[in-house]
Design an enzyme around this catalytic site. Structure first.
Site, mmCIF file in Angstrom:
data_model
loop_
_atom_site.group_PDB
_atom_site.id
_atom_site.type_symbol
_atom_site.label_atom_id
_atom_site.label_comp_id
_atom_site.label_asym_id
_atom_site.label_seq_id
_atom_site.Cartn_x
_atom_site.Cartn_y
_atom_site.Cartn_z
ATOM 1 N N CYS B 102 -49.964 -15.355 63.593
ATOM 2 C CA CYS B 102 -48.942 -15.602 62.565
ATOM 3 C C CYS B 102 -49.547 -15.914 61.200
ATOM 4 O O CYS B 102 -49.105 -15.419 60.179
ATOM 5 C CB CYS B 102 -48.043 -16.763 62.964
ATOM 6 N N CYS B 136 -46.574 -26.363 66.666
ATOM 7 C CA CYS B 136 -46.843 -24.930 66.648
ATOM 8 C C CYS B 136 -47.339 -24.463 68.017
ATOM 9 O O CYS B 136 -46.919 -23.432 68.528
ATOM 10 C CB CYS B 136 -47.895 -24.632 65.583
ATOM 11 N N CYS B 202 -59.034 -56.585 53.865
ATOM 12 C CA CYS B 202 -60.346 -55.974 53.686
ATOM 13 C C CYS B 202 -60.333 -54.919 52.591
ATOM 14 O O CYS B 202 -61.173 -54.918 51.699
ATOM 15 C CB CYS B 202 -60.818 -55.315 54.990
ATOM 16 N N HIS B 203 -59.402 -53.978 52.684
ATOM 17 C CA HIS B 203 -59.517 -52.757 51.883
ATOM 18 C C HIS B 203 -58.881 -52.847 50.498
ATOM 19 O O HIS B 203 -59.067 -51.966 49.675
ATOM 20 C CB HIS B 203 -58.949 -51.579 52.672
ATOM 21 N N ARG B 240 -59.370 -43.838 63.744
ATOM 22 C CA ARG B 240 -59.947 -44.840 62.831
ATOM 23 C C ARG B 240 -59.006 -46.047 62.682
ATOM 24 O O ARG B 240 -59.441 -47.188 62.684
ATOM 25 C CB ARG B 240 -60.204 -44.166 61.480
ATOM 26 N N CYS B 244 -59.826 -49.911 63.608
ATOM 27 C CA CYS B 244 -59.671 -50.988 62.634
ATOM 28 C C CYS B 244 -58.786 -52.103 63.196
ATOM 29 O O CYS B 244 -59.104 -53.288 63.068
ATOM 30 C CB CYS B 244 -59.039 -50.440 61.359
#
Lengths: 109, 283
Positions: B102, B136, B202-203, B240, B244
């Site tokens: 496709c 899909c 933290c971020h 991830r 965390c």
């Protein structure tokens, strides 16, 4: 044949006679060390690429013996002096008897 | 002698602050000498001053690690793009189709990574790229879905991401996606686990500082899927997130859960304006 093995090489298409060029090679391979155990406690058999060579027009450029502590997807970068136009043949030898080759042609600039 | 000793002491004194602060650097990321990446940008308006500047995690890594991403041959993540290419052309499922049947060449996916997660009108929910891939596979190919954070899923995400490399992340947070985005924002600022840490602790409040041996980044996800040197494989966003949240010593949400989908939309929106880097290289 170990699955997902794909050699790749980065080498210049052309060089001056006598020029020293940098060649990078990498082959994707799981490099199973033979030291690990699966979840049932059975040893996973060793399956690594144990030798890598590069030849230029039949002359050995580098010949490397690998041991089980080599990382997954082993990468080699080295320099070679190109005296003339020719073919560079890279060969990897797998424990299971498979041999993977890749050829790169270098022309004179 | 005395003078020498003094200069030696002075040198030690001056060098120490640099080590402790461990600031992100000002290097430029250019891939293969061609693709110039935006790795620092003005924060999107919705952040409302929470960050003075948004920065790719690339700036927080060592020069050696950074160099690995600057050349596709050195970037081990590209191995998995090749694997993804093989999957792209593999016919699977009851409909006897591959992705290529496709979508033809993967270059048709240009821009996709930059806009996901996004609202899907038919499904009536926000969908991540992984959900779209599996949608899909199941409905158009009649194939088994990939595991949400599996290697094959990461390969396919990497193949799709690489088509958009250098394009700015631009996820929509208005309209029907707003509700999910608000939920993600709430999760971002909610403390979890025995350590009672939120993502923001933290971020947002401590990026650039060291958390023991780790250099905290802003936790941007523009570089995912990410090849990590520590596990020598591609890592997905939800894997991830899970890592965390686990590190806060909490029971984590499941990859692919509504919570992580909402969080992914919110975190992606915090990086609106940074270039898509996937597959990036981190330690």
């Amino acid at each position: 044949m170990a699955s997902g093995v794909r050699p790749r090489v980065k080498a210049p298409r052309s060089a001056e006679a006598g020029e020293v060029v940098t060649i990078k090679t990498l082959i994707s391979h799981k490099m199973e060390s033979g030291q690990r155990k699966d979840s049932d406690g059975n040893v996973i058999p060793r399956s690594i690429i144990h030798r890598f060579t590069c030849e230029f027009n039949g002359t050995s450029v580098i010949d490397v013996e690998m041991q089980p502590a080599i990382s997954t997807n082993p990468y080699f970068e080295f320099e070679a002096k190109i005296p003339e136009a020719g073919d560079m043949v890279f060969t990897w030898y797998d424990d299971d008897g498979d041999v993977y080759t890749e050829t790169k042609s270098v022309a004179m600039a | 002698m005395k003078f020498n000793a003094m200069t030696a002491i002075a040198a030690v004194l001056f060098s120490v602050p640099g080590l402790v602060a461990a600031d992100p650097d000002d290097d430029n990321l250019v891939i293969n000498g061609e693709i110039e990446m935006t790795t620092k940008a003005e924060p999107p308006a919705h952040l409302d001053g929470a960050l003075p500047e948004i920065m790719s995690g690339w700036h927080f890594r060592s020069d050696e690690t950074q160099a690995l991403q600057m050349d596709d041959f050195d970037n081990s993540g590209m191995i998995f793009v090749d694997e993804g290419m093989a999957q792209w052309n593999t016919v699977e499922g009851s409909e006897e189709k591959s992705c290529a049947t496709c979508h033809e060449d993967p270059s048709s996916m240009k821009g996709v990574r930059a806009s996901y997660p996004k609202w899907d009108e038919d499904a009536g929910e926000v969908q991540t790229l992984a959900m779209q891939i599996n949608d899909c596979r199941e409905n158009n190919m009649g194939a088994e879905p990939y595991g949400y954070t599996s290697g094959k899923m990461a390969n396919m995400e990497a193949l799709i991401a690489v088509q958009s490399r250098g394009m700015p992340v631009d996820v929509a947070i208005d309209g029907p996606a707003r509700e999910t985005w608000e939920k993600g924002k709430e999760l971002y600022y909610t403390r979890t686990g025995q350590l009672e840490l939120s993502c923001a602790n933290c971020h947002e409040q401590n990026y650039g500082n060291m958390i023991r041996a780790d250099h905290l980044s802003q936790g941007q996800i523009n570089g995912f899927p990410t090849y990590r040197l520590k596990n020598a494989k591609l890592n997905t966003v939800h894997a991830r997130f899970k890592g965390c949240v686990r590190d806060t010593r909490a029971e984590t949400f499941k990859p692919g859960s509504d919570e992580f989908v909402a969080l992914e939309l919110y975190v992606a929106s915090r990086g609106n304006g940074l270039s898509v880097e996937g597959p990036s290289v981190r330690n």
